[in-house]
Design a protein around this motif. Structure first.
Motif, PDB file in Angstrom:
ATOM      1  N   LEU A 135     -53.058  17.013 -19.911  1.00 21.38           N
ATOM      2  CA  LEU A 135     -53.004  18.063 -18.890  1.00 21.38           C
ATOM      3  C   LEU A 135     -53.189  17.462 -17.519  1.00 21.38           C
ATOM      4  CD1 LEU A 135     -54.610  21.563 -18.956  1.00 21.38           C
ATOM      5  CD2 LEU A 135     -55.105  20.048 -17.036  1.00 21.38           C
ATOM      6  N   LYS A 136     -52.370  17.918 -16.584  1.00 25.12           N
ATOM      7  CA  LYS A 136     -52.480  17.465 -15.193  1.00 25.12           C
ATOM      8  C   LYS A 136     -52.471  18.688 -14.284  1.00 25.12           C
ATOM      9  CE  LYS A 136     -48.801  15.854 -13.211  1.00 25.12           C
ATOM     10  NZ  LYS A 136     -47.649  14.989 -12.858  1.00 25.12           N
ATOM     11  N   ALA A 137     -53.528  18.837 -13.467  1.00 27.74           N
ATOM     12  CA  ALA A 137     -53.560  19.926 -12.488  1.00 27.74           C
ATOM     13  C   ALA A 137     -52.478  19.675 -11.450  1.00 27.74           C
ATOM     14  CB  ALA A 137     -54.927  20.006 -11.833  1.00 27.74           C
ATOM     15  N   ILE A 138     -51.908  20.771 -10.921  1.00 28.68           N
ATOM     16  CA  ILE A 138     -50.767  20.616 -10.016  1.00 28.68           C
ATOM     17  C   ILE A 138     -51.182  20.607  -8.539  1.00 28.68           C
ATOM     18  CG2 ILE A 138     -48.543  21.578  -9.297  1.00 28.68           C
ATOM     19  CD1 ILE A 138     -48.203  22.687 -12.115  1.00 28.68           C
ATOM     20  N   LYS A 139     -51.870  21.659  -8.059  1.00 27.11           N
ATOM     21  CA  LYS A 139     -52.181  21.705  -6.628  1.00 27.11           C
ATOM     22  C   LYS A 139     -53.369  22.606  -6.344  1.00 27.11           C
ATOM     23  CE  LYS A 139     -49.542  23.977  -3.603  1.00 27.11           C
ATOM     24  NZ  LYS A 139     -48.388  24.309  -2.719  1.00 27.11           N
ATOM     25  N   ASN A 140     -54.365  22.078  -5.653  1.00 31.03           N
ATOM     26  CA  ASN A 140     -55.500  22.873  -5.178  1.00 31.03           C
ATOM     27  C   ASN A 140     -56.183  23.670  -6.287  1.00 31.03           C
ATOM     28  OD1 ASN A 140     -54.858  21.979  -2.574  1.00 31.03           O
ATOM     29  ND2 ASN A 140     -53.635  23.793  -2.109  1.00 31.03           N
TER      30      ASN A 140
ATOM     31  N   ASP B   4     -51.194  31.919  -6.177  1.00 27.08           N
ATOM     32  CA  ASP B   4     -52.580  31.935  -6.638  1.00 27.08           C
ATOM     33  C   ASP B   4     -53.345  33.074  -5.961  1.00 27.08           C
ATOM     34  OD1 ASP B   4     -55.167  31.413  -7.414  1.00 27.08           O
ATOM     35  OD2 ASP B   4     -55.354  29.524  -6.301  1.00 27.08           O
ATOM     36  N   MET B   5     -53.563  34.164  -6.676  1.00 27.19           N
ATOM     37  CA  MET B   5     -54.185  35.327  -6.061  1.00 27.19           C
ATOM     38  C   MET B   5     -55.707  35.214  -6.005  1.00 27.19           C
ATOM     39  SD  MET B   5     -51.419  36.508  -5.272  1.00 27.19           S
ATOM     40  CE  MET B   5     -52.115  37.842  -4.328  1.00 27.19           C
ATOM     41  N   ARG B   6     -56.305  34.378  -6.838  1.00 27.59           N
ATOM     42  CA  ARG B   6     -57.744  34.124  -6.702  1.00 27.59           C
ATOM     43  C   ARG B   6     -58.004  33.286  -5.453  1.00 27.59           C
ATOM     44  NH1 ARG B   6     -58.943  32.219 -12.882  1.00 27.59           N
ATOM     45  NH2 ARG B   6     -57.115  30.945 -12.351  1.00 27.59           N
ATOM     46  N   GLY B   7     -57.152  32.284  -5.232  1.00 25.56           N
ATOM     47  CA  GLY B   7     -57.291  31.479  -4.022  1.00 25.56           C
ATOM     48  C   GLY B   7     -57.027  32.291  -2.773  1.00 25.56           C
ATOM     49  N   ALA B   8     -56.045  33.183  -2.831  1.00 28.69           N
ATOM     50  CA  ALA B   8     -55.724  34.023  -1.680  1.00 28.69           C
ATOM     51  C   ALA B   8     -56.885  34.955  -1.348  1.00 28.69           C
ATOM     52  CB  ALA B   8     -54.452  34.824  -1.950  1.00 28.69           C
TER      53      ALA B   8
END
Length: 323
Positions: A18-23, A161-165
């Motif tokens: 698994l690789k996280a993509i962004k932020n 990303d609505m949690r980040g928003a």
């Protein structure tokens, strides 16, 4: 006389990576092969990734219709295409639990953009969450590529990303939204008419059912606040149409900034994306493939099972189709 015994050493299953993509948003998973069926371990690996990152791209899965549905059912109860069939659309696929979201018509040709289905498909290019317009919304979606257009001709899928928003909302604006506890009214006909005004010119969304959901929510799987936003939203209750549109415009402008959005390229037949509709938005990115090349995409949609699944709607099995 001695007897020789031949020992066959078991070949270990490859460990998925698994690789996280962004932020902290989005993940790419490799090393999962579903040729021989779906294991609980593989399901849990994907489920954990989607819970943490909002969505996961699973590369080269070797899934087929049957194992696609087998995996989807591990996430929960499945929706089906019955409302659209009742409206007269002939379903091209073998299973009603698979939504046909490509551009292939029943006869194998490419869908004419001027046809009713072509007009309706234009709404997929707007940021949305699946089935927010139903009394019971969608939880997870699992989209699988069966046939892809040539590279560079379009067709990627974008996620927001609505949690980040929510986390980065201006303090005063966030307090304003929290104090008012806005209820949003969702309509599939509103988003379709927004994307294809000519095709839906004779439709008035307010003449039809609208699902009511809180605009600000807590994502129950993680306890993280989120914005339940979608272009299906026709209006907010309790304010004028002008103020409602102003609030929604501001939220969409904020939530679709580059820092919250990831555009995923479909690379291989068998690639799959799994996402949580309760904390993300998504949209299809159009391109020249729409009229030139076949694109076969099939989605399984899982009913939400959280306490917010029905929003402020009656607990009904009713689902909205198209007129």
């Amino acid at each position: 006389m001695s007897t020789a015994t031949t020992m066959t050493e078991a070949v270990p299953c490859p460990t998925p990576a698994l690789k996280a993509i962004k932020n902290g948003f989005g993940a790419e998973i490799t090393g999962l092969d579903f040729t021989d069926g779906v294991t609980d371990e593989a399901f849990r690996f994907i489920e954990a990734a989607v819970k943490k990152y909002g969505f996961a791209v699973v590369r080269e899965t070797n899934l087929v219709d049957e194992t696609h549905l087998e995996l989807a059912r591990k996430f929960g109860e499945l929706d089906d295409v019955t409302p659209y069939s009742n409206a007269g659309r002939v379903h091209r696929l073998k299973y009603n639990e698979l939504f046909d979201v490509g551009n292939i018509d029943i006869d194998g040709s490419i869908v004419d953009l001027r046809s009713p289905r072509g007009e309706a498909n234009k709404g997929n290019s707007l940021f949305h969450t699946d089935s927010s317009f139903n009394p019971r919304r969608a939880g997870y979606s699992l989209l699988l590529a069966h046939e892809l257009p040539p590279p560079g001709t379009g067709g990627s899928t974008a996620f927001a990303d609505m949690r980040g928003a929510y986390r980065d909302l201006d303090h005063e604006f966030r307090e304003f939204l929290q104090e008012n506890r806005f209820i949003a009214r969702h309509s599939i006909l509103h988003s379709k008419k927004t994307a294809a005004p000519e095709g839906f010119k004779d439709i008035e969304p307010t003449d039809h059912f609208m699902a009511r959901h809180l605009l600000l929510q807590v994502h129950e799987r993680t306890g993280i606040p989120t914005i339940y936003l979608a272009k299906h939203i026709h209006s907010l209750e309790g304010v004028s149409p002008q103020e409602s549109q102003s609030i929604l415009d501001r939220l969409f402008e904020h939530s679709t900034q580059d820092k919250y959005v990831i555009e995923v390229e479909w690379k291989n037949v068998g690639d799959m994306i799994v996402w949580d509709n309760t904390c993300t938005m998504h949209r299809a990115i159009s391109g020249e493939f729409v009229t030139k090349y076949r694109r076969d995409m099939r989605r399984a949609t899982v009913h939400d099972d959280s306490s917010l699944a029905w929003g402020l709607n009656p607990k009904s099995d009713q689902r909205m189709g198209l007129p």
